[in-house]
Design an enzyme around this catalytic site. Structure first.
Site, short mmCIF file in Angstrom:
data_model
loop_
_atom_site.label_atom_id
_atom_site.label_comp_id
_atom_site.label_asym_id
_atom_site.label_seq_id
_atom_site.Cartn_x
_atom_site.Cartn_y
_atom_site.Cartn_z
N SER A 183 34.30 45.32 49.76
CA SER A 183 34.61 46.37 50.86
C SER A 183 35.92 46.90 50.46
CB SER A 183 34.56 45.49 52.12
OG SER A 183 35.84 44.60 52.05
N ASN A 184 36.83 46.30 50.02
CA ASN A 184 38.08 47.11 49.67
C ASN A 184 37.86 48.14 48.53
OD1 ASN A 184 40.58 46.20 50.96
ND2 ASN A 184 39.60 44.31 50.54
N LEU A 208 42.96 34.35 37.81
CA LEU A 208 44.55 34.41 37.57
C LEU A 208 44.87 35.32 36.43
CD1 LEU A 208 45.75 31.07 38.99
CD2 LEU A 208 45.57 33.19 40.17
N MET A 224 39.23 37.29 41.61
CA MET A 224 39.42 35.92 41.62
C MET A 224 39.85 35.24 40.40
SD MET A 224 38.78 35.96 44.74
CE MET A 224 38.96 34.25 45.32
N HIS A 229 46.32 40.66 49.81
CA HIS A 229 46.19 39.49 50.08
C HIS A 229 46.19 39.42 51.81
CE1 HIS A 229 46.63 34.94 49.96
NE2 HIS A 229 47.14 34.94 50.68
C1 GRF Z 1 40.27 40.23 50.65
O1 GRF Z 1 40.15 39.75 51.73
C2 GRF Z 1 41.42 40.67 49.86
O2 GRF Z 1 42.47 40.35 50.57
C3 GRF Z 1 41.35 39.15 49.05
O3 GRF Z 1 39.81 39.37 48.78
C4 GRF Z 1 39.08 39.65 49.67
C5 GRF Z 1 38.33 40.70 49.02
O4 GRF Z 1 37.20 41.27 49.83
N1 GRF Z 1 42.22 39.37 48.07
P1 GRF Z 1 36.41 42.52 49.43
O5 GRF Z 1 35.36 41.91 48.22
O6 GRF Z 1 37.12 43.68 48.98
O7 GRF Z 1 35.54 42.95 50.43
#
Ligand code: GRF
Length: 198
Positions: A13-14, A92, A90, A109
């Site tokens: 979604s981001n 590191l 996901m 985050h």
């Molecule tokens: C978000 O909550 C971000 O803060 C975290 O992972 C999530 C990713 O969400 N790092 P999306 O895949 O962008 O919907």
């Protein structure tokens, strides 16, 4: 024009919020590529929808982190990437990778760092029953969820909130704060200096 890459492992979604901000010229950059490590990630479908080039670098096909990261670096170089945006990535990143792209990697985050680091930040904050949690955008350094903070936004947890409603509120804020922060960094207005961003 600066070149952006987004690295994402999941929903994306981001990614979509950033891609839309680029299209609307709220982020003045070229979104060159989405790189995912996960063949099942929904973000790959989102990239297709937004007509952004998607490259799958399936982590499970690589024997080591180093060989996987080398494949990522090859794509970053091919696309002359200036800024790497982690959006639910996901994995590191190794110290070597972070050093190579010093001050050129951003992360978001879903908590107010340094509280609730780690993978389950929204649930951890909810279970802890804090009254306020939020979102942090930061430069990536060699420690997890640690680099200099660029922007934070507060999300209150109210009486009737559920984990689900809290997640929705956090994501909504993420989609506003991340594009804005990315644009400021691209403009060269924000640079890390020790723990501060000046
Ligand atoms: C978000 O909550 C971000 O803060 C975290 O992972 C999530 C990713 O969400 N790092 P999306 O895949 O962008 O919907």
């Amino acid at each position: 024009m600066k070149n952006l890459a987004i690295l994402a492992s999941g929903n994306g979604s981001n990614f979509s919020a950033i891609a839309k901000a680029v299209k609307a010229k709220k982020i003045k950059a070229d979104l060159k590529v989405l790189i995912s490590d996960n063949p099942k990630a929904f973000v790959l479908k989102r990239a297709k929808k937004q007509r952004v080039k998607a490259v799958l670098i399936d982590r499970s096909l690589f024997a080591s982190k180093a060989t996987f990261e080398n494949a990522v670096i090859t794509i970053l170089k091919e696309n002359k990437i200036d800024l790497i945006v982690l959006a639910g990535f996901m994995r590191l990143l190794s110290k070597n990778f972070v050093r190579k792209y010093k001050n050129k990697i951003l992360n978001i985050h879903p908590a107010l760092l340094p509280s609730f680091k780690g993978e389950h930040a929204i649930k951890d904050a909810f279970d802890y029953a804090v009254k306020y949690t939020g979102v942090t955008v930061h430069f990536v350094d060699e420690q997890t969820d640690h680099g200099p903070i660029i922007a934070q936004a507060i999300v209150p947890i109210v009486k009737n909130d559920t984990l689900k409603s809290l997640e929705a509120k956090i994501h909504k804020i993420e989609h506003q704060i991340y594009p804005a922060a990315i644009n400021l960094v691209l403009k060269g207005k924000l640079k890390p200096k020790g723990r501060r961003v000046v």
